[in-house]
Design an enzyme around this catalytic site. Structure first.
Site, mmCIF file in Angstrom:
data_model
loop_
_atom_site.group_PDB
_atom_site.id
_atom_site.type_symbol
_atom_site.label_atom_id
_atom_site.label_comp_id
_atom_site.label_asym_id
_atom_site.label_seq_id
_atom_site.Cartn_x
_atom_site.Cartn_y
_atom_site.Cartn_z
ATOM 1 N N ILE B 472 -4.406 57.327 -38.839
ATOM 2 C CA ILE B 472 -3.550 58.398 -38.356
ATOM 3 C C ILE B 472 -3.883 58.768 -36.914
ATOM 4 C CG2 ILE B 472 -4.920 60.408 -38.991
ATOM 5 C CD1 ILE B 472 -2.416 61.311 -40.586
ATOM 6 N N SER B 475 -8.485 55.417 -36.383
ATOM 7 C CA SER B 475 -9.609 55.066 -37.265
ATOM 8 C C SER B 475 -9.824 53.556 -37.371
ATOM 9 C CB SER B 475 -9.425 55.679 -38.660
ATOM 10 O OG SER B 475 -8.204 55.298 -39.237
ATOM 11 N N SER B 513 -11.573 65.134 -43.243
ATOM 12 C CA SER B 513 -12.493 64.689 -42.182
ATOM 13 C C SER B 513 -13.420 63.601 -42.695
ATOM 14 C CB SER B 513 -13.317 65.874 -41.646
ATOM 15 O OG SER B 513 -12.489 66.871 -41.117
ATOM 16 N N GLY B 693 -17.429 64.048 -39.856
ATOM 17 C CA GLY B 693 -15.988 64.019 -39.644
ATOM 18 C C GLY B 693 -15.584 65.150 -38.720
ATOM 19 N N GLY B 695 -12.138 65.839 -37.824
ATOM 20 C CA GLY B 695 -10.692 66.045 -37.782
ATOM 21 C C GLY B 695 -10.226 67.473 -37.935
ATOM 22 N N GLU B 696 -11.041 68.326 -38.532
ATOM 23 C CA GLU B 696 -10.462 69.590 -38.995
ATOM 24 C C GLU B 696 -11.096 70.865 -38.464
ATOM 25 O OE1 GLU B 696 -8.981 68.941 -43.349
ATOM 26 O OE2 GLU B 696 -10.809 67.794 -43.061
#
Lengths: 166, 731
Positions: B472, B475, B513, B693, B695-696
């Site tokens: 997305i 990755s 994440s 992670g 991502g968030e």
């Protein structure tokens, strides 16, 4: 279903004829009729800019243009930016500056940015942001897109002036 | 001591980059198949109504129509059947109910029927010919109203009205804690429903073959979850469904649930052709899961030294039509950044007549952090302490216990706060009047979940990577870089491919994440297996016992072969080398993020301009720093949009009045400045490279940071997000 209309265009410097219904948008014609799916649909009402293409000498959101309106026109889509396997400086800059994440808005940004650089070869950050405000990106926060466009502007200008000097 | 890496920490061009800048990358809506037809969905105009009758005969009679389906076309299944595809137990009736309504519609936009026709225009015409008789019912749109006595009830079978679930986390002695406090601040804040806003609408193409197999092509964050959910809804074995994930145009949590996949399959079964469904933008707003609106109360007591003595929170989140409001993670994270002895947290999952909510980047956490971080700002001001210093005095550390149970392993809360304090931004003066600076921090988990990967060595010394994590935001590259690091290769020597669910081991969603962490772990393990097998080949070749491997070179007794040289000899030393690994990590990571933001608020118009932003986050170890920065910048931009402008504007009948990008206005390039980033690296002990992670967590601080900045600019503590001009001017 209504009768189809013949449309003659030049797409990415090649003559292209297609048949479409009068109600079909230019975006739908490019994607579903001609098979150029690089141009994306994000909203269908002209607000996200993902379907931006060059039509004649202006950029349009192709979801708001009918296919039949493109008759006799010249169109540039994302598929027409590179020269063969040589990427356009904007395409290279987007890769080198990580200016895309999911990539769905990228074709529209590239076409819009190309038009910007033709009008303002060295745009300021403010000019770049203003010009690209019609293109939504939800992944990047725009930072790396703005930097990529400005880097491409410098690259293009430098290449041109080097060419002129020689 | 820091480890030196060759590949990790560099910024190679992403592997899928050329396809994505030239228009070649194929997203779900780009798929064209022979004999493919297209569909349309009919949606409810009512927020709450009983379906009395559906008549599809006129639609079926329209020339060009191949199939019409409603909930009656789901295969029979026991009414109380429970399904579990890794997301907890869900009643099949709820799962199906949100995909095609049965009995009642529960929100405006709820799917009722679907049509497949020769093209999308004919399908839309046919959908409009479907006659549905509704008995409209009163609707309820917010959690506090839905919890009140006498509220319209969505699900008559629920035991506690519209409260689908309650949770309670308790630790220490709350009363004693507040008794020790010399200052107590309590605030209640509301947030509006907002949408992830991914630019690519949901889409799915399905072909139900005559051999019974169902092939789905779709835009999903998790091909296996899409497979399992589709199989559950259709009541077929998972092996009957194959999901091919297409490129995905954004998700942010919103592309985990299935909406279209089972419907496309049912249409295909009837039509005998592949059927493509693509949502309109309005369908995306009204028919997919936004993130919950919420009401959160937070009460915090501190002593004179600025140490928190007790903290209490009450959270009510709007689940939308079906349970699952993300109030659990909201409650788990409300005080997650702090070391607090005495805590009480109560959370309520409340159904309302809005679209069934879905995950959105650190789901639940921005809502609750808004309350905590604004209360702390007020406490810092009242105590005369720098707001970052107050947080440092209470920061969670290794060993700190959260009220929901776990004790932290190593986390980077102190390091993030120190980096914020040291940043050029925090130490720069504000530019002028009506300006304010706000800070906030937030925590988010790293999900573990299973991941699988296969590495195959090519004779030219490159390696093919097969994986199941839909990519997305880069990755493929963050995973390839981890393989390259282990194998002593360059990132571009790895060729990654995301494959369908028949072609790789089970892999959980790209969410939580977890991808660079968890799938990265699988890739790392597979790469180590490759190294071991290659060593054995070299040992055979040289007739030695032990072979060393370092920096891409195998050596023993003065002999050496590069990875590529040995790869060329695999055929003659026993055949190809191909290694697979599946991991299921537990008890991992977690990331802290912080935001510093300067705003200017126009006192006449109430408009907030964002002047300067710095996002700080603990990445553990940044594999590809440019894409880590990208996550931080993207989450920050989404959080700023959420804070300042975005909301579902519903009228009293539950109709969304701003269901377009023109009216649901997300930040544009002109609304934001550059977003400065500071990557903090406190290695995650649960990953060989220390990855956390990223991502968030970055979307957690912006709501509160904006609120705090607006307070400093205007003197107003606002109790509602979005803090748009109307909220700021008190209109």
């Amino acid at each position: 279903m209504s009768a189809k209309v013949q449309v003659q265009t030049t797409i990415n410097n090649e003559p292209v004829e297609f048949l479409c219904e009068p109600r079909q948008s230019l975006l739908e014609c490019l994607r579903d009729v001609v098979g150029l799916t690089g141009t994306k649909e994000g909203c269908g009402d002209g607000n996200c800019g993902s379907c931006t293409v060059k039509l004649g000498d202006r950029i349009v959101t192709s979801c708001l243009v009918l296919g039949v309106e493109a008759n006799g026109e010249s169109i540039t889509t994302v598929e027409g930016l590179a020269h063969g396997n040589t990427l356009h400086p904007l395409q290279k800059a987007f890769l080198e500056h990580a200016a895309l994440q999911c990539g769905i808005c990228t074709p529209g940004f590239l076409i819009a940015a190309d038009a910007l650089l033709q009008k303002h070869p060295q745009p300021t950050e403010e000019q770049t942001r203003f010009w690209l405000a019609n293109n939504l990106c939800r992944c990047t926060g725009y930072d790396k897109i703005i930097r990529a466009v400005q880097a491409a502007a410098t690259e293009i200008t430098t290449t041109k002036s080097n060419g002129a000097a020689q | 001591m820091s480890t030196t890496y060759n590949v990790i920490g560099t910024r190679p061009v992403r592997h899928d980059g050329a396809d994505k800048v030239t228009g070649r990358a194929l997203y779900g809506a780009d798929l064209q198949l022979a004999r493919m037809i297209q569909g349309a969905i009919l949606r409810s105009p009512h927020a709450h109504a009983r379906i009395l009758r559906i008549d599809t005969s006129k639609a079926e009679a329209l020339p060009g129509v191949y199939a019409v389906v409603t909930a009656a076309d789901f295969p029979p299944a026991p009414a109380d059947k429970i399904v579990d595809f890794g997301e907890g137990d869900t009643p099949l009736s709820s799962l199906r109910g949100n995909i095609l309504a049965s009995g009642k519609v529960l929100y405006s936009g709820h799917a009722v029927a679907a049509v497949a026709a020769v093209n999308a225009h004919v399908a839309a015409e046919a959908a409009a010919l479907i006659e549905v008789d509704y008995e409209p019912l009163p609707c309820v749109l917010t959690a506090p109203e839905a919890m009140a006595p006498g509220a319209p009830i969505l699900h008559e079978e629920f035991a506690n009205g519209n409260v689908a679930d309650q949770i309670r986390y308790e630790m220490g002695d709350l009363a004693a804690g507040f008794a020790q406090a010399t200052l107590i601040v309590e605030r209640e804040l509301d947030t509006a429903t907002v949408h992830q806003g991914y630019i690519e609408p949901q889409n799915a193409t399905a072909f139900w073959s005559s051999d019974g197999r169902i092939h789905i092509w779709c835009s999903t964050q998790g091909s296996f979850v899409a497979r399992d959910a589709t199989a559950a809804v259709l009541d077929v074995p998972v092996s009957q469904v194959k999901v091919t994930p297409m490129e995905i145009g954004g998700g942010f949590g919103g592309k985990i649930n299935v909406y279209l996949e089972p419907v496309a399959a049912l249409l295909s079964k009837k039509a005998g052709r592949p059927v493509k469904l693509v949502m309109s933008r309005r369908d995306v707003f009204t028919g997919t899961g936004p993130t919950p609106g919420s009401r959160v109360r937070v009460k915090i007591g501190v002593n004179d030294a600025g140490k928190i003595t007790a903290a209490q929170s009450w959270l009510a989140y709007e689940a939308g039509a079906y349970p699952g409001a993300m109030v659990v993670p909201g409650a788990m994270t409300v005080f997650a950044c702090y070391d607090i002895e005495n805590v009480l947290i109560e959370g309520f999952d409340v159904v309302v007549n809005k679209p069934s909510t879905a995950a959105y980047r650190a789901p639940g956490a921005p809502n609750s952090a808004l309350a905590t971080e604004t209360v702390l700002d007020e406490i810092a001001e009242k105590l005369g302490i720098d707001p970052l210093e107050l947080r440092l005095r209470n920061a969670a550390k290794e060993g700190t216990r959260r009220a929901d149970g776990p004790r932290y392993k190593r986390i980077g809360c102190v390091e993030v706060l120190e980096a914020m304090k040291a940043s050029p931004h925090y130490n720069a003066p504000l530019p002028g009047p009506h300006c304010g600076r706000g800070v906030a921090i937030g925590f988010w988990f790293n999900a573990g979940l299973p991941s699988s990967a296969t590495l195959s060595v090519n004779a030219d010394g490159t390696v093919n990577l097969i994986e199941g994590s839909t990519d997305i935001g880069g990755s493929r590259t963050s995973l390839s870089m981890q393989a390259a690091e282990v194998l002593g290769l360059r990132a571009e020597d790895i060729h990654p491919t995301v494959v369908d669910t028949d072609s790789v081991g089970y892999t959980g969603v790209t969410g939580g994440s977890r991808t660079t962490f968890s799938t990265g772990l699988a890739v790392h393990d597979a790469a180590q297996m490759v190294v071991e097998q290659m060593k054995a080949r070299a040992a055979r070749l040289w007739a030695v016992e032990a072979v060393e491997f370092a920096n891409g070179v195998f050596s023993a007794n003065g002999q050496s072969l590069t990875f590529a040289e040995l790869a060329a000899q695999l055929g003659s030393t026993g055949g190809p080398v191909s290694c697979s690994a599946t991991v299921n990590p537990k008890g991992v990571g977690g990331s802290i993020a912080g935001l510093i933001i300067d705003v200017k608020v126009d006192p006449e118009t109430g408009k907030t301009d964002v002047l300067r932003v710095t996002s700080v986050q603990d990445a553990g170890k940044a594999i590809h720093p440019a894409y880590v920065e990208g996550q931080m910048q993207g989450g920050t931009a989404q959080g700023i949009g959420w804070a300042l402008n975005e909301e579902y504007f519903m009228d009293n009948s539950g109709d969304m009045r701003n269901g377009s990008y023109l009216d649901y206005r997300m930040p544009t390039a002109l609304d934001l400045p550059m977003i400065e980033t500071v990557i903090v690296e406190v290695p995650n002990p649960g990953h060989p490279f220390g990855v956390r992670g990223v991502g968030e967590a970055n979307i957690v601080p912006p709501l509160a940071a904006c609120a705090n900045a607006i307070y400093r600019a205007t003197g107003k503590r606002l109790n509602r997000v979005p803090m748009n001009p109307a909220t700021i001017l008190g209109l």
